[in-house]
Every structure is written in C-alpha cells, then in structure tokens.
Design a protein around this motif. Structure first.
Motif, PDB file in Angstrom:
ATOM      1  N   ARG A 121       0.856  -1.183   0.000  1.00 52.70           N
ATOM      2  CA  ARG A 121       0.000   0.000   0.000  1.00 52.70           C
ATOM      3  C   ARG A 121       0.891   1.231   0.000  1.00 52.70           C
ATOM      4  O   ARG A 121       2.079   1.130   0.234  1.00 52.70           O
ATOM      5  CB  ARG A 121      -0.885  -0.002   1.249  1.00 52.70           C
ATOM      6  N   GLU A 122       0.252   2.388  -0.236  1.00 53.07           N
ATOM      7  CA  GLU A 122       0.974   3.680  -0.291  1.00 53.07           C
ATOM      8  C   GLU A 122       2.194   3.573  -1.204  1.00 53.07           C
ATOM      9  O   GLU A 122       3.281   4.025  -0.857  1.00 53.07           O
ATOM     10  CB  GLU A 122       1.416   4.119   1.109  1.00 53.07           C
ATOM     11  N   MET A 123       1.989   2.992  -2.376  1.00 52.69           N
ATOM     12  CA  MET A 123       3.127   2.783  -3.272  1.00 52.69           C
ATOM     13  C   MET A 123       3.541   4.067  -3.970  1.00 52.69           C
ATOM     14  O   MET A 123       2.719   4.894  -4.323  1.00 52.69           O
ATOM     15  CB  MET A 123       2.761   1.730  -4.323  1.00 52.69           C
ATOM     16  N   ARG A 124       4.850   4.189  -4.159  1.00 50.79           N
ATOM     17  CA  ARG A 124       5.413   5.289  -4.963  1.00 50.79           C
ATOM     18  C   ARG A 124       6.631   4.732  -5.694  1.00 50.79           C
ATOM     19  O   ARG A 124       7.053   3.607  -5.423  1.00 50.79           O
ATOM     20  CB  ARG A 124       5.784   6.477  -4.070  1.00 50.79           C
ATOM     21  N   PHE A 125       7.194   5.522  -6.591  1.00 48.36           N
ATOM     22  CA  PHE A 125       8.396   5.069  -7.297  1.00 48.36           C
ATOM     23  C   PHE A 125       9.527   4.867  -6.302  1.00 48.36           C
ATOM     24  O   PHE A 125       9.695   5.662  -5.373  1.00 48.36           O
ATOM     25  CB  PHE A 125       8.841   6.087  -8.344  1.00 48.36           C
ATOM     26  N   LEU A 126      10.313   3.819  -6.498  1.00 45.22           N
ATOM     27  CA  LEU A 126      11.510   3.610  -5.679  1.00 45.22           C
ATOM     28  C   LEU A 126      12.553   4.670  -6.028  1.00 45.22           C
ATOM     29  O   LEU A 126      13.205   5.244  -5.160  1.00 45.22           O
ATOM     30  CB  LEU A 126      12.069   2.204  -5.933  1.00 45.22           C
ATOM     31  N   VAL A 127      12.705   4.947  -7.308  1.00 40.96           N
ATOM     32  CA  VAL A 127      13.662   5.955  -7.765  1.00 40.96           C
ATOM     33  C   VAL A 127      12.932   6.915  -8.685  1.00 40.96           C
ATOM     34  O   VAL A 127      12.304   6.495  -9.653  1.00 40.96           O
ATOM     35  CB  VAL A 127      14.824   5.289  -8.545  1.00 40.96           C
ATOM     36  N   GLN A 128      12.990   8.188  -8.367  1.00 43.39           N
ATOM     37  CA  GLN A 128      12.419   9.195  -9.258  1.00 43.39           C
ATOM     38  C   GLN A 128      13.432   9.450 -10.362  1.00 43.39           C
ATOM     39  O   GLN A 128      14.636   9.401 -10.122  1.00 43.39           O
ATOM     40  CB  GLN A 128      12.188  10.496  -8.482  1.00 43.39           C
ATOM     41  N   HIS A 273      19.112 -13.544   3.485  1.00 46.51           N
ATOM     42  CA  HIS A 273      18.545 -12.926   4.682  1.00 46.51           C
ATOM     43  C   HIS A 273      18.940 -11.462   4.771  1.00 46.51           C
ATOM     44  O   HIS A 273      20.019 -11.074   4.343  1.00 46.51           O
ATOM     45  CB  HIS A 273      19.015 -13.659   5.938  1.00 46.51           C
ATOM     46  N   GLY A 274      18.056 -10.669   5.376  1.00 49.67           N
ATOM     47  CA  GLY A 274      18.342  -9.242   5.566  1.00 49.67           C
ATOM     48  C   GLY A 274      18.641  -8.952   7.018  1.00 49.67           C
ATOM     49  O   GLY A 274      19.349  -9.724   7.673  1.00 49.67           O
ATOM     50  N   ARG A 275      18.100  -7.841   7.516  1.00 46.25           N
ATOM     51  CA  ARG A 275      18.271  -7.529   8.933  1.00 46.25           C
ATOM     52  C   ARG A 275      17.340  -8.434   9.738  1.00 46.25           C
ATOM     53  O   ARG A 275      16.340  -8.904   9.214  1.00 46.25           O
ATOM     54  CB  ARG A 275      17.880  -6.066   9.200  1.00 46.25           C
ATOM     55  N   PRO A 276      17.680  -8.668  11.006  1.00 44.87           N
ATOM     56  CA  PRO A 276      16.776  -9.504  11.805  1.00 44.87           C
ATOM     57  C   PRO A 276      15.552  -8.705  12.237  1.00 44.87           C
ATOM     58  O   PRO A 276      15.383  -8.391  13.406  1.00 44.87           O
ATOM     59  CB  PRO A 276      17.652  -9.882  13.009  1.00 44.87           C
ATOM     60  N   ALA A 277      14.723  -8.339  11.302  1.00 44.05           N
ATOM     61  CA  ALA A 277      13.528  -7.545  11.615  1.00 44.05           C
ATOM     62  C   ALA A 277      12.363  -8.109  10.832  1.00 44.05           C
ATOM     63  O   ALA A 277      12.548  -8.886   9.893  1.00 44.05           O
ATOM     64  CB  ALA A 277      13.762  -6.088  11.223  1.00 44.05           C
ATOM     65  N   ARG A 278      11.152  -7.712  11.227  1.00 38.09           N
ATOM     66  CA  ARG A 278       9.988  -8.133  10.450  1.00 38.09           C
ATOM     67  C   ARG A 278       9.915  -7.310   9.164  1.00 38.09           C
ATOM     68  O   ARG A 278      10.487  -6.231   9.080  1.00 38.09           O
ATOM     69  CB  ARG A 278       8.722  -7.951  11.288  1.00 38.09           C
ATOM     70  N   ILE A 279       9.220  -7.871   8.186  1.00 37.65           N
ATOM     71  CA  ILE A 279       9.140  -7.196   6.882  1.00 37.65           C
ATOM     72  C   ILE A 279       7.922  -6.278   6.888  1.00 37.65           C
ATOM     73  O   ILE A 279       6.794  -6.740   7.057  1.00 37.65           O
ATOM     74  CB  ILE A 279       8.969  -8.221   5.744  1.00 37.65           C
ATOM     75  N   ARG A 280       8.179  -4.992   6.690  1.00 33.03           N
ATOM     76  CA  ARG A 280       7.061  -4.053   6.593  1.00 33.03           C
ATOM     77  C   ARG A 280       7.156  -3.229   5.298  1.00 33.03           C
ATOM     78  O   ARG A 280       6.235  -3.175   4.516  1.00 33.03           O
ATOM     79  CB  ARG A 280       7.036  -3.128   7.809  1.00 33.03           C
ATOM     80  N   THR A 281       8.315  -2.624   5.075  1.00 36.14           N
ATOM     81  CA  THR A 281       8.495  -1.834   3.852  1.00 36.14           C
ATOM     82  C   THR A 281       9.136  -2.721   2.786  1.00 36.14           C
ATOM     83  O   THR A 281      10.132  -3.386   3.054  1.00 36.14           O
ATOM     84  CB  THR A 281       9.386  -0.614   4.132  1.00 36.14           C
ATOM     85  N   GLY A 291      19.926  -3.614 -10.736  1.00 29.60           N
ATOM     86  CA  GLY A 291      20.545  -2.286 -10.775  1.00 29.60           C
ATOM     87  C   GLY A 291      19.982  -1.347  -9.712  1.00 29.60           C
ATOM     88  O   GLY A 291      20.561  -0.297  -9.446  1.00 29.60           O
ATOM     89  N   LEU A 292      18.856  -1.716  -9.117  1.00 28.77           N
ATOM     90  CA  LEU A 292      18.235  -0.844  -8.110  1.00 28.77           C
ATOM     91  C   LEU A 292      18.500  -1.329  -6.688  1.00 28.77           C
ATOM     92  O   LEU A 292      17.922  -0.794  -5.737  1.00 28.77           O
ATOM     93  CB  LEU A 292      16.714  -0.763  -8.339  1.00 28.77           C
ATOM     94  N   LEU A 293      19.382  -2.344  -6.528  1.00 30.22           N
ATOM     95  CA  LEU A 293      19.602  -2.920  -5.195  1.00 30.22           C
ATOM     96  C   LEU A 293      20.063  -1.860  -4.192  1.00 30.22           C
ATOM     97  O   LEU A 293      19.528  -1.781  -3.079  1.00 30.22           O
ATOM     98  CB  LEU A 293      20.619  -4.071  -5.271  1.00 30.22           C
ATOM     99  N   GLN A 294      21.050  -1.059  -4.559  1.00 38.24           N
ATOM    100  CA  GLN A 294      21.561  -0.061  -3.609  1.00 38.24           C
ATOM    101  C   GLN A 294      20.478   0.953  -3.241  1.00 38.24           C
ATOM    102  O   GLN A 294      20.368   1.368  -2.090  1.00 38.24           O
ATOM    103  CB  GLN A 294      22.813   0.653  -4.169  1.00 38.24           C
ATOM    104  N   GLU A 295      19.666   1.339  -4.204  1.00 39.62           N
ATOM    105  CA  GLU A 295      18.563   2.270  -3.926  1.00 39.62           C
ATOM    106  C   GLU A 295      17.552   1.628  -2.995  1.00 39.62           C
ATOM    107  O   GLU A 295      17.003   2.284  -2.115  1.00 39.62           O
ATOM    108  CB  GLU A 295      17.863   2.704  -5.215  1.00 39.62           C
ATOM    109  N   ALA A 296      17.308   0.313  -3.187  1.00 42.66           N
ATOM    110  CA  ALA A 296      16.353  -0.386  -2.332  1.00 42.66           C
ATOM    111  C   ALA A 296      16.873  -0.423  -0.894  1.00 42.66           C
ATOM    112  O   ALA A 296      16.120  -0.183   0.055  1.00 42.66           O
ATOM    113  CB  ALA A 296      16.109  -1.797  -2.854  1.00 42.66           C
ATOM    114  N   ILE A 297      18.175  -0.687  -0.734  1.00 40.20           N
ATOM    115  CA  ILE A 297      18.764  -0.708   0.619  1.00 40.20           C
ATOM    116  C   ILE A 297      18.697   0.700   1.223  1.00 40.20           C
ATOM    117  O   ILE A 297      18.253   0.887   2.359  1.00 40.20           O
ATOM    118  CB  ILE A 297      20.226  -1.218   0.576  1.00 40.20           C
ATOM    119  N   ALA A 298      19.092   1.706   0.437  1.00 38.23           N
ATOM    120  CA  ALA A 298      19.116   3.087   0.945  1.00 38.23           C
ATOM    121  C   ALA A 298      17.719   3.578   1.306  1.00 38.23           C
ATOM    122  O   ALA A 298      17.565   4.422   2.186  1.00 38.23           O
ATOM    123  CB  ALA A 298      19.745   4.008  -0.097  1.00 38.23           C
ATOM    124  N   SER A 299      16.699   3.026   0.654  1.00 43.02           N
ATOM    125  CA  SER A 299      15.330   3.489   0.929  1.00 43.02           C
ATOM    126  C   SER A 299      14.833   2.972   2.273  1.00 43.02           C
ATOM    127  O   SER A 299      13.788   3.393   2.747  1.00 43.02           O
ATOM    128  CB  SER A 299      14.391   2.993  -0.176  1.00 43.02           C
TER     129      SER A 299
END
Ligand SMILES: [Zn+2]
Length: 369
Positions: A121-128, A273-281, A291-299
């Motif tokens: 929900r509340e989706m927007r572009f990952l990279v403008q 595996h990522g961080r030891p947290a629940r998945i929300r975002t 090619g968008l992996l770094q942007e996904a992490i930074a977001s």
C-alpha cells in the motif's frame, strides 16, 4: 469502429513511448494502425503459441510487454522463430504492439502491478527520474531568434508535457571583439562591438541534446556561437523506476517469502537474509531490477523483490535487505492483468467497444522443479 490506433493512443496516454529506454523498441511492431479491432489479446512475450491463441480467440490486436523487434531486420527468414512469428502475423493480418520500458517507467506500471499483487500500500516510485533535462541557453540577434528556436524545437528541444516549442527570451547586450582572423557578421574586426541580443533558453531532454545543439549551430547566424548547457535537478514527475510500499501488517521473512511464492505462482525463490527484523516496507522491480539494489537498501526497505539477480548481489544484500529473485516472468506477469483492467476501463470511458482479454498461454519456457 475501433481501430488499432485508438487502442494504442489509450496505451500511450498511460505509458508514453518517449518514457522508454533509448535503445528499447516500443510501439507498433507489425501490422497497421488503421486495422479494425474487435478483440485485444494481452500477453507478456510475443511467441508462436501466443499468436496461435490470438487466432483461436479471434483477436485482431496482440499487446505484449516484451517487443518482438530489437535490431534492424536484414531479412525475414522463416526458419528462425522470429521470422516464423513475423510471417504468421502478417499472413493472418494481426497487429502486434508492445509497451515495454515505457510501461516499466510509467506510474502504475510493471512494478506497481507487482507490488499490488503482493499487498503493498501507499506505493510510490523507488527511484524518481531526475537529471534527465538540460537547459540550453544561446545568445542570438533578435531577427534570428525565431529561426534558431524553431530549429532547436524541431530537433527535440523545448517540450514540456503537452506543450512544445517552449522557450524563454530576454533582451540584453552582447559584447565581442574579433581578432585579425575573424569575419564578424556584425561590426568590424579588432573593434569592441555592443550588440542587442536575445538570450534564448530552452529545456532539453538529455537524449536530444546533441541534435538540439547541432540544429542551434546550423541556424545561428554568428561565426562563433556562444551557448551554455546547464545540468538540471528537475524531477520528471510522470516517470520513475521500481516501486516501494508498505504491508498492512509486518510479517516474518518466512511468511513474507511464502506470500511472494504463492501470489506470483513462483515455483521457487532465491533469496538472502536481511536484517533480523519483520518485513514491513518492501521495494519491488518487475523483471531485471538488480541495478536498483543499492537504492532499495538506501530506501530503508526490509525486502526487495525482483528478478535476474546475480550471485554477488546476494552477498551485497546479505544483512541489509531480504533480496528475493522470484523470476522474470513471475514478477512481470502481473502487468498483463493491469493492462487488461486499464484498457477495459479506458475503452468504456471513451465509449468504444472492443473486448480485452488476458492470454492464457504461458509464454515463459523456464520451468522449476
Ligand atoms: Zn522483462
């Protein structure tokens, strides 16, 4: 009567062709814009099986995400799959149209369709998309301003949304002194001249810059053309890459992975595996999105769902984000139903009558155990 060009105009209202990657080949692939359309078949890949389905279901127009033609054709060799497909389309009088990266970069496009299916929900572009514009400024005598601006616009400058030939002009004084080898159009060599000039400004899409500068030089009356090219930080409002959104309730990675597999009918997933947290975002990119992996992490996303991930990408992602490769076909197939829904709606609103149906042929040849 509905024609191919009516349907493609509706498609391009959503995903204008100029949003596509420069090297992509989107739009009409085979057929006529004037041909009559009673039924549209929408699929992911232009394959022989899809064309057979189109003939079985009496669909005059086939819309696919992946284009059929990329490189210039040197021959139409029917011993190749592509040649047979082209021949079959031409023989049957069917039209093929593709909306590829223009649909990836359009609001509500490929990644949004994927995110919606995963319950984001509340989706927007990952990279403008930004920095795709340049400002070109040149200084011309007033009587040449229209000619130079016209040539720059014809070469692709000065387009903003639905407007073209957009420029801004201010009057001012230019000064110059030509040396012994100069041949100034105004004044004499060796003498400082003051000339009334127009400062002509135009917004130029980066990809049109060489053509616009060429047109400017060709039509500008001066021996030496003074001009500036400024980088801009303008965000292009109607386009971006990937998408990011939030789940209604946070999930453990195990539950989220199962949701991805079920929602996308993916035979198998590859993930880290990522961080030891629940998945929300969650960040998503339909098709090849590594090619968008770094942007996904930074977001700050907890997970990134995409396809065509390489071995070392998992090492880059581990501990930062749950990186999931759910398959190219699986992450892009949601766009087929999104196109069907959009076109049915747009046709009804324009009071045009044509059937729009999703293909039942699976166009991926990849299997998993
Ligand atoms: Zn793709």
């Amino acid at each position: 009567m509905v024609r191919v060009k009516d349907i493609t105009a509706l498609m391009e209202r959503w995903a204008p062709r100029d949003l596509a990657f420069e090297k992509d080949n989107v739009g009409l692939q085979v057929g006529s814009p004037e041909a009559r359309v009673r039924r549209v078949l929408v699929g992911l890949d232009p394959t022989e099986a899809l064309v057979r389905e189109a003939s079985r279901r009496r669909s005059d127009l086939i819309i696919t995400h992946h284009p059929l033609l990329f490189t210039p054709l040197r021959n139409l060799n029917t011993s190749t799959a592509q040649g047979r497909l082209l021949a079959a389309l031409i023989r049957s009088g069917r039209t093929l149209y593709s909306a590829h990266t223009n649909l990836d970069f359009a609001p509500g496009g490929t990644s949004f369709a994927l995110g919606e299916l995963l319950g984001l929900r509340e989706m927007r572009f990952l990279v403008q998309q930004s920095r795709t514009y340049r400002k070109v400024v040149t200084f011309v005598p007033a009587d040449a301003a229209d000619t130079v601006a016209g040539a720059m616009a014809t070469a692709g400058g000065g387009t903003i949304g639905n407007y073209d030939t957009c420029s801004f002009r201010t009057r001012g004084t230019g000064t110059f002194r030509g040396n012994a080898r100069s041949s100034p159009r105004v004044g004499k060599r060796g003498r400082t001249e003051h000339v009334e000039e127009i400062r002509l400004e135009m917004l130029v899409d980066q990809r049109n810059l060489p053509a616009v500068l060429g047109a400017m030089r060709q039509t500008h009356p001066y021996e030496e053309v003074a001009y500036d090219v400024y980088p801009l930080e303008n965000i292009h409002p109607g386009t971006g890459m990937g998408a990011i959104g939030v789940l209604r309730t946070p999930l453990s990675s195990a539950v989220f992975l199962r949701r991805v597999r079920t929602a996308l009918h993916a035979g198998s997933l590859r993930y880290t595996h990522g961080r030891p947290a629940r998945i929300r975002t969650v960040a998503v990119c339909g098709g090849a999105g590594r090619g968008l992996l770094q942007e996904a992490i930074a977001s700050g996303a907890d997970a990134f769902v995409t396809a065509d991930v390489h071995y070392h990408d998992y090492q880059d992602a581990a501990g930062h984000i749950v990186l999931i490769d759910a398959g190219h076909y699986e992450t892009e197939i949601p766009i087929v139903n999104a196109i069907v829904r959009y076109l049915r709606n747009a046709l009804a609103q324009s009071r045009m009558r044509a059937d729009v149906v999703p293909a039942t042929t699976r166009t991926s040849t990849m299997m998993s155990l």
